[in-house]
Design a protein around this motif. Sequence first.
Motif, PDB file in Angstrom:
ATOM      1  N   LEU A  21       3.372  -4.234  11.586  1.00 10.35           N
ATOM      2  CA  LEU A  21       3.492  -5.138  12.985  1.00 10.35           C
ATOM      3  C   LEU A  21       3.334  -6.686  12.416  1.00 10.35           C
ATOM      4  O   LEU A  21       2.967  -6.964  11.364  1.00 10.35           O
ATOM      5  N   VAL A  22       3.977  -7.323  13.400  1.00  7.92           N
ATOM      6  CA  VAL A  22       4.113  -8.828  13.396  1.00  7.92           C
ATOM      7  C   VAL A  22       3.321  -9.461  14.701  1.00  7.92           C
ATOM      8  O   VAL A  22       4.090  -9.136  15.879  1.00  7.92           O
ATOM      9  N   GLY A  67       0.860  -1.335  -0.034  1.00 11.40           N
ATOM     10  CA  GLY A  67      -0.177   0.018   0.210  1.00 11.40           C
ATOM     11  C   GLY A  67       0.904   1.140  -0.104  1.00 11.40           C
ATOM     12  O   GLY A  67       2.139   1.125  -0.104  1.00 11.40           O
ATOM     13  N   SER A  68       0.386   2.535   0.151  1.00 14.99           N
ATOM     14  CA  SER A  68       0.987   3.643  -0.027  1.00 14.99           C
ATOM     15  C   SER A  68       1.633   3.928   1.304  1.00 14.99           C
ATOM     16  O   SER A  68       2.814   4.802   1.368  1.00 14.99           O
ATOM     17  N   LEU A  69       1.107   3.506   2.694  1.00 15.42           N
ATOM     18  CA  LEU A  69       1.716   4.028   3.811  1.00 15.42           C
ATOM     19  C   LEU A  69       1.739   2.893   4.834  1.00 15.42           C
ATOM     20  O   LEU A  69       0.726   2.043   4.841  1.00 15.42           O
ATOM     21  N   LEU A  70       2.941   2.699   5.482  1.00 16.79           N
ATOM     22  CA  LEU A  70       3.126   1.618   6.566  1.00 16.79           C
ATOM     23  C   LEU A  70       2.614   0.158   5.870  1.00 16.79           C
ATOM     24  O   LEU A  70       2.987   0.071   4.723  1.00 16.79           O
ATOM     25  N   GLY A  71       1.981  -0.645   6.479  1.00 16.78           N
ATOM     26  CA  GLY A  71       1.990  -2.122   6.085  1.00 16.78           C
ATOM     27  C   GLY A  71       0.677  -3.014   6.789  1.00 16.78           C
ATOM     28  O   GLY A  71       0.234  -2.358   7.802  1.00 16.78           O
ATOM     29  N   PRO A  72       0.610  -4.308   6.352  1.00 19.30           N
ATOM     30  CA  PRO A  72      -0.329  -4.794   7.076  1.00 19.30           C
ATOM     31  C   PRO A  72       0.251  -5.420   8.527  1.00 19.30           C
ATOM     32  O   PRO A  72       1.474  -5.066   8.597  1.00 19.30           O
ATOM     33  N   ALA A  73      -0.631  -5.913   9.220  1.00 21.94           N
ATOM     34  CA  ALA A  73      -0.138  -6.568  10.279  1.00 21.94           C
ATOM     35  C   ALA A  73      -0.177  -8.132  10.048  1.00 21.94           C
ATOM     36  O   ALA A  73      -1.161  -8.702   9.669  1.00 21.94           O
ATOM     37  N   LEU A  74       1.034  -8.838  10.203  1.00 18.44           N
ATOM     38  CA  LEU A  74       1.072 -10.201   9.849  1.00 18.44           C
ATOM     39  C   LEU A  74       0.857 -10.894  11.300  1.00 18.44           C
ATOM     40  O   LEU A  74       1.584 -10.807  12.228  1.00 18.44           O
ATOM     41  N   ALA A 114       3.826 -12.368  21.038  1.00 16.51           N
ATOM     42  CA  ALA A 114       4.560 -11.127  21.271  1.00 16.51           C
ATOM     43  C   ALA A 114       3.915  -9.990  20.247  1.00 16.51           C
ATOM     44  O   ALA A 114       3.404 -10.635  18.849  1.00 16.51           O
ATOM     45  N   THR A 115       4.043  -8.796  20.335  1.00 15.02           N
ATOM     46  CA  THR A 115       3.892  -7.928  19.283  1.00 15.02           C
ATOM     47  C   THR A 115       5.366  -7.307  18.893  1.00 15.02           C
ATOM     48  O   THR A 115       6.032  -6.744  19.516  1.00 15.02           O
ATOM     49  N   CYS A 116       5.634  -7.618  17.451  1.00 13.07           N
ATOM     50  CA  CYS A 116       6.776  -7.253  17.035  1.00 13.07           C
ATOM     51  C   CYS A 116       6.623  -6.476  15.763  1.00 13.07           C
ATOM     52  O   CYS A 116       5.579  -6.038  15.548  1.00 13.07           O
ATOM     53  N   TRP A 117       7.615  -6.320  15.176  1.00 12.08           N
ATOM     54  CA  TRP A 117       7.263  -5.338  13.758  1.00 12.08           C
ATOM     55  C   TRP A 117       8.351  -5.556  12.705  1.00 12.08           C
ATOM     56  O   TRP A 117       9.161  -6.148  13.174  1.00 12.08           O
ATOM     57  N   PHE A 118       8.094  -5.122  11.522  1.00 13.33           N
ATOM     58  CA  PHE A 118       9.095  -5.144  10.586  1.00 13.33           C
ATOM     59  C   PHE A 118       9.385  -3.944   9.874  1.00 13.33           C
ATOM     60  O   PHE A 118       8.355  -3.233   9.802  1.00 13.33           O
ATOM     61  N   HIS A 119      10.681  -3.758   9.374  1.00 17.61           N
ATOM     62  CA  HIS A 119      10.999  -2.289   9.000  1.00 17.61           C
ATOM     63  C   HIS A 119      12.462  -2.358   8.231  1.00 17.61           C
ATOM     64  O   HIS A 119      12.973  -3.411   8.176  1.00 17.61           O
ATOM     65  N   PRO A 120      12.620  -1.500   7.217  1.00 20.57           N
ATOM     66  CA  PRO A 120      14.040  -1.750   6.375  1.00 20.57           C
ATOM     67  C   PRO A 120      14.961  -1.527   7.381  1.00 20.57           C
ATOM     68  O   PRO A 120      15.098  -1.024   8.515  1.00 20.57           O
ATOM     69  N   HIS A 121      16.253  -2.089   6.959  1.00 17.15           N
ATOM     70  CA  HIS A 121      17.526  -2.010   7.662  1.00 17.15           C
ATOM     71  C   HIS A 121      18.588  -1.740   6.650  1.00 17.15           C
ATOM     72  O   HIS A 121      19.605  -2.357   6.902  1.00 17.15           O
ATOM     73  N   GLN A 122      18.295  -1.114   5.657  1.00 16.07           N
ATOM     74  CA  GLN A 122      19.494  -0.511   4.644  1.00 16.07           C
ATOM     75  C   GLN A 122      20.472   0.367   5.325  1.00 16.07           C
ATOM     76  O   GLN A 122      20.226   1.466   5.617  1.00 16.07           O
TER      77      GLN A 122
END
Length: 531
Positions: free
Chosen positions: A159-160, A71-78, A136-144
């Motif tokens: 979110l994860v 999508g355009s902003l942020l992302g889904p919760a997996l 748990a509530t974790c998350w995903f994001h870039p790490h470039q």
Amino acid sequence: MQRRDFLKYSAALGVLSSFPLLSGRLYAAERPRLPIPTLLEPDAQSSIRLTAQVGKSVLAGHQATTWGYNGSLLGPALRLEQGKKVNVEIHNRLSESTTVHWHGLEIPGEVDGGPQGVIAPGASRQVSFTPQQRAATCWFHPHQHGKTGHQVAMGLAGLVLIDDLESRQLMLPKQWGIDDIPLIIQDKRFDADGQIDYQLDVMSAAVGWFGDTLLCNGVNYPQFGALRGWLRLRLLNGCNARSLELATSDGRPMYVVGSDGGLLAEPVKVESLPVLMGERFEVLVEVKDAKPFEIMALPVTQMGMQVAPFDKPQPVVRIQPVPVHGSGELPDTLAKVPELPKLEGLNTRWLQLMMDPRLDQMGMQALMEKYGQGAMAGMDHGAMGHGDMEQMKGGMDHSAMDHGAMGKMANGDRKLDIYNANKINGKAFDMNTPSFNVPRGQYERWTISGEGDMMLHPFHIHGTQFRILSEDGKPPAEHRRGWKDTVRVEGKRSEVLVRFDHTAPAQHSYMAHCHLLEHEDTGMMLGFTVS
């Protein structure tokens, strides 16, 4: 979802939709509704597809270019299940390379998504792993590396949610988007055209990139219609550099039930809740009466973060009760959190966080030039390693300095490379040289020191959920004694008890770094292997 729960919540939603006047009152004063991220679960082939892409979003009244996942902003919760393998197919539709890091997940280094897991523009990567950790509530994001701050600022985060049998058996609120809602809190700054105004310069390399507008799930001060009863909030501080202290506007307490790595042993009642960058907490708030209230961000003493409008409390989200009752409960006990093992005889490591004095002085000067003396509010400069403050106020000639320039900055006859100006143990991050090896499955005691530097450093370690032994020279607060992947370091020492249950080879080493993203991007990170 149980059939009886489905019928109950279907009826609740039907009641809401049948009252247009109620709906109008809920969203009075033209408050936008709180967006709820789509809940994405593995398909029949245990697969999930994520696409990093460019889009447009209305932010602070302007249509801005943003980045998001699917999508355009942020992302889904997996939503993932403990013990069930998942295959994630990641596609990069950006014009630059990126990675996807699984922040908080205890998985092997090969799939952790650190700076070595690069996905080139137009390319894709598939990773497979089986989460074995507790709910748990974790998350995903870039790490470039060198661009993490920019890519997160543009909107890449999601979110994860990990479920397990123990958490499912509790009567906690668990209906996604109804009584179990995520609050992804971020600050942004915009240019004159309404575009996200991200710069990595001497000021942001020193104190971090921060904004003047607070967003919750991508919206400024949204509103949520809550069932009467207990409301579960999954809080993520997704800011690049801003720490938060959250409270309710009417003083009603919050009950912390979970931290980074899962549920606590029992709920902890708090009046306000500090949340570091990258941290997650799960809290329950009682919503039994008809009185609306706000979740507020209180002013903090972190350098640069009391610049207006954050010198006063800022609303995050408005909670408006609706005339429908929920059934979630606040249990007396939550999960089994084991006692700490014996600490004698453990291998120890020392991680000293430090900043090049030239960046320190130039960054503070740039901060005061742009925002005035008020930007330094709350800081004890007498104890800081920031040089002579009077010299910073007027003794340095910065008239020719381009604070928007990146890379090497002039400082007398020397050059300051801001990408290597923040360090751990005297060294800036080296992608190709891990700093040490940790034996798999063995406890170690790590000390992270901020002595000699009064900056706030939220320190994050990949591949583990640890226990805090001491935090900035003090015993951890009660709600910080569960499983954590981030610890506070601010001028003193913090100690954590770590263990790694997965391997990480040199070509995919784990990271340990400051989660103030501009510190990470400019060298305050190291890689380490596990074997």
